[in-house]
Design a protein around this motif. Structure first.
Motif, PDB file in Angstrom:
ATOM      1  N   ALA A 122     -16.056  -1.303  -9.573  1.00 31.63           N
ATOM      2  CA  ALA A 122     -15.025  -0.182  -9.190  1.00 31.63           C
ATOM      3  C   ALA A 122     -14.303   0.151  -8.376  1.00 31.63           C
ATOM      4  CB  ALA A 122     -15.549   1.323  -9.901  1.00 31.63           C
ATOM      5  N   PHE A 123     -15.691  -0.265  -7.558  1.00 30.36           N
ATOM      6  CA  PHE A 123     -14.537  -0.471  -6.170  1.00 30.36           C
ATOM      7  C   PHE A 123     -14.253  -1.539  -5.997  1.00 30.36           C
ATOM      8  CE2 PHE A 123     -18.832   1.422  -3.561  1.00 30.36           C
ATOM      9  CZ  PHE A 123     -18.491   2.770  -3.989  1.00 30.36           C
ATOM     10  N   SER A 124     -13.826  -2.499  -6.759  1.00 32.62           N
ATOM     11  CA  SER A 124     -13.089  -3.838  -5.679  1.00 32.62           C
ATOM     12  C   SER A 124     -11.629  -3.063  -7.151  1.00 32.62           C
ATOM     13  CB  SER A 124     -13.591  -4.766  -6.481  1.00 32.62           C
ATOM     14  OG  SER A 124     -13.872  -5.018  -7.699  1.00 32.62           O
ATOM     15  N   ILE A 125     -11.710  -2.811  -8.584  1.00 36.48           N
ATOM     16  CA  ILE A 125     -10.208  -2.542  -8.734  1.00 36.48           C
ATOM     17  C   ILE A 125      -9.582  -1.066  -7.992  1.00 36.48           C
ATOM     18  CG2 ILE A 125      -9.546  -0.975 -10.717  1.00 36.48           C
ATOM     19  CD1 ILE A 125     -12.063  -3.283 -11.999  1.00 36.48           C
ATOM     20  N   THR A 126     -10.972  -0.412  -7.654  1.00 36.94           N
ATOM     21  CA  THR A 126     -10.053   1.068  -7.012  1.00 36.94           C
ATOM     22  C   THR A 126      -9.180   0.348  -5.685  1.00 36.94           C
ATOM     23  OG1 THR A 126     -11.373   2.566  -7.659  1.00 36.94           O
ATOM     24  CG2 THR A 126     -10.168   2.634  -5.546  1.00 36.94           C
ATOM     25  N   SER A 127      -9.671  -1.187  -5.180  1.00 38.35           N
ATOM     26  CA  SER A 127      -9.067  -0.973  -4.181  1.00 38.35           C
ATOM     27  C   SER A 127      -7.550  -2.110  -4.486  1.00 38.35           C
ATOM     28  CB  SER A 127     -10.374  -1.991  -2.897  1.00 38.35           C
ATOM     29  OG  SER A 127      -9.213  -3.562  -1.459  1.00 38.35           O
ATOM     30  N   LEU A 177     -10.545  -8.750  -2.523  1.00 38.77           N
ATOM     31  CA  LEU A 177      -9.943  -9.956  -1.181  1.00 38.77           C
ATOM     32  C   LEU A 177      -8.859  -9.039  -1.392  1.00 38.77           C
ATOM     33  CD1 LEU A 177     -11.884 -13.081  -0.995  1.00 38.77           C
ATOM     34  CD2 LEU A 177     -11.871 -10.805   0.289  1.00 38.77           C
ATOM     35  N   TRP A 178      -8.149  -9.803  -2.649  1.00 45.89           N
ATOM     36  CA  TRP A 178      -5.905  -8.835  -2.352  1.00 45.89           C
ATOM     37  C   TRP A 178      -6.296  -7.448  -2.116  1.00 45.89           C
ATOM     38  CZ3 TRP A 178      -2.321 -11.096  -3.098  1.00 45.89           C
ATOM     39  CH2 TRP A 178      -1.599 -12.395  -3.715  1.00 45.89           C
ATOM     40  N   GLY A 179      -7.536  -6.750  -2.794  1.00 49.22           N
ATOM     41  CA  GLY A 179      -7.219  -4.639  -2.302  1.00 49.22           C
ATOM     42  C   GLY A 179      -7.367  -5.190  -0.644  1.00 49.22           C
ATOM     43  N   VAL A 180      -8.412  -5.446   0.109  1.00 53.06           N
ATOM     44  CA  VAL A 180      -8.566  -6.210   1.391  1.00 53.06           C
ATOM     45  C   VAL A 180      -7.220  -5.953   1.992  1.00 53.06           C
ATOM     46  CG1 VAL A 180      -9.582  -6.517   3.325  1.00 53.06           C
ATOM     47  CG2 VAL A 180     -11.040  -6.138   1.209  1.00 53.06           C
ATOM     48  N   TRP A 181      -6.879  -7.176   1.671  1.00 49.66           N
ATOM     49  CA  TRP A 181      -5.792  -8.011   2.086  1.00 49.66           C
ATOM     50  C   TRP A 181      -4.028  -6.663   2.130  1.00 49.66           C
ATOM     51  CZ3 TRP A 181      -4.781 -11.274   5.900  1.00 49.66           C
ATOM     52  CH2 TRP A 181      -5.832 -12.099   5.982  1.00 49.66           C
ATOM     53  N   LEU A 182      -4.313  -6.689   1.221  1.00 45.97           N
ATOM     54  CA  LEU A 182      -2.766  -5.323   0.487  1.00 45.97           C
ATOM     55  C   LEU A 182      -3.447  -3.768   0.847  1.00 45.97           C
ATOM     56  CD1 LEU A 182      -1.755  -6.171  -3.363  1.00 45.97           C
ATOM     57  CD2 LEU A 182      -0.618  -7.023  -0.760  1.00 45.97           C
ATOM     58  N   ASN A 183      -3.795  -4.219   1.712  1.00 43.31           N
ATOM     59  CA  ASN A 183      -3.990  -2.800   2.688  1.00 43.31           C
ATOM     60  C   ASN A 183      -3.853  -2.894   3.969  1.00 43.31           C
ATOM     61  OD1 ASN A 183      -4.537  -0.479   0.277  1.00 43.31           O
ATOM     62  ND2 ASN A 183      -6.257  -1.324  -0.760  1.00 43.31           N
ATOM     63  N   ALA A 184      -4.284  -4.320   4.383  1.00 45.12           N
ATOM     64  CA  ALA A 184      -4.242  -4.542   6.092  1.00 45.12           C
ATOM     65  C   ALA A 184      -2.721  -4.161   5.897  1.00 45.12           C
ATOM     66  CB  ALA A 184      -5.393  -5.845   5.707  1.00 45.12           C
ATOM     67  N   ILE A 185      -1.884  -5.315   5.487  1.00 46.46           N
ATOM     68  CA  ILE A 185      -1.030  -5.801   5.059  1.00 46.46           C
ATOM     69  C   ILE A 185       0.017  -4.147   5.456  1.00 46.46           C
ATOM     70  CG2 ILE A 185       1.097  -6.122   4.405  1.00 46.46           C
ATOM     71  CD1 ILE A 185      -0.788  -8.446   3.625  1.00 46.46           C
ATOM     72  N   VAL A 211     -11.673   0.371   2.703  1.00 45.88           N
ATOM     73  CA  VAL A 211     -12.829   1.150   2.928  1.00 45.88           C
ATOM     74  C   VAL A 211     -13.254   0.905   1.364  1.00 45.88           C
ATOM     75  CG1 VAL A 211     -14.275   2.919   2.687  1.00 45.88           C
ATOM     76  CG2 VAL A 211     -12.858   2.679   4.547  1.00 45.88           C
ATOM     77  N   PHE A 212     -12.873   1.028  -0.206  1.00 41.13           N
ATOM     78  CA  PHE A 212     -13.601   0.622  -1.198  1.00 41.13           C
ATOM     79  C   PHE A 212     -13.485  -1.100  -1.344  1.00 41.13           C
ATOM     80  CE2 PHE A 212     -12.103   4.784  -3.126  1.00 41.13           C
ATOM     81  CZ  PHE A 212     -13.626   5.176  -3.388  1.00 41.13           C
ATOM     82  N   GLY A 213     -12.272  -1.571   0.001  1.00 43.02           N
ATOM     83  CA  GLY A 213     -12.050  -3.285  -0.809  1.00 43.02           C
ATOM     84  C   GLY A 213     -13.817  -3.813   0.674  1.00 43.02           C
ATOM     85  N   VAL A 214     -13.606  -3.408   1.437  1.00 43.36           N
ATOM     86  CA  VAL A 214     -14.514  -3.817   2.105  1.00 43.36           C
ATOM     87  C   VAL A 214     -16.150  -3.494   1.260  1.00 43.36           C
ATOM     88  CG1 VAL A 214     -16.155  -3.265   4.363  1.00 43.36           C
ATOM     89  CG2 VAL A 214     -13.897  -3.603   4.624  1.00 43.36           C
TER      90      VAL A 214
END
Length: 86
Positions: free
Chosen positions: A7-12, A51-59, A34-37
């Motif tokens: 759920a965290f990875s999908i939310t991210s 990983l996609w969530g972390v990268w998109l949110n970081a960008i 935060v959810f992606g990490v």
């Protein structure tokens, strides 16, 4: 595997896509990051989504920081120009 990490990875990922598409630039990317990490730290099976969530949110956070820095610089230069005009 834990259902929460999935759920965290999908939310991210969803928050990352929504941030890019709708231009959300501060609170949603921080939450998505935060959810992606958290998903990555829990060794999720959906590592690619996290990983996609972390990268998109970081960008999107980087875009926000860049835009904020440019706005502060423009306001600062505007104030200096106003002071020099007198």
């Amino acid at each position: 595997m834990d259902d929460h990490s999935r759920a965290f990875s999908i939310t991210s990922f969803v928050l990352g896509i929504a941030s890019v598409v709708s231009g959300w630039t501060f609170f949603a990317p921080i939450t998505g990051l935060v959810f992606g990490v958290l998903a990555l730290r829990r060794n999720t099976r959906d590592r690619a989504l996290a990983l996609w969530g972390v990268w998109l949110n970081a960008i999107m956070l980087a875009v926000w920081v860049l835009a904020g820095s440019l706005a502060v610089a423009a306001l600062g230069f505007g104030a200096l120009a106003h002071l020099w005009a007198f």
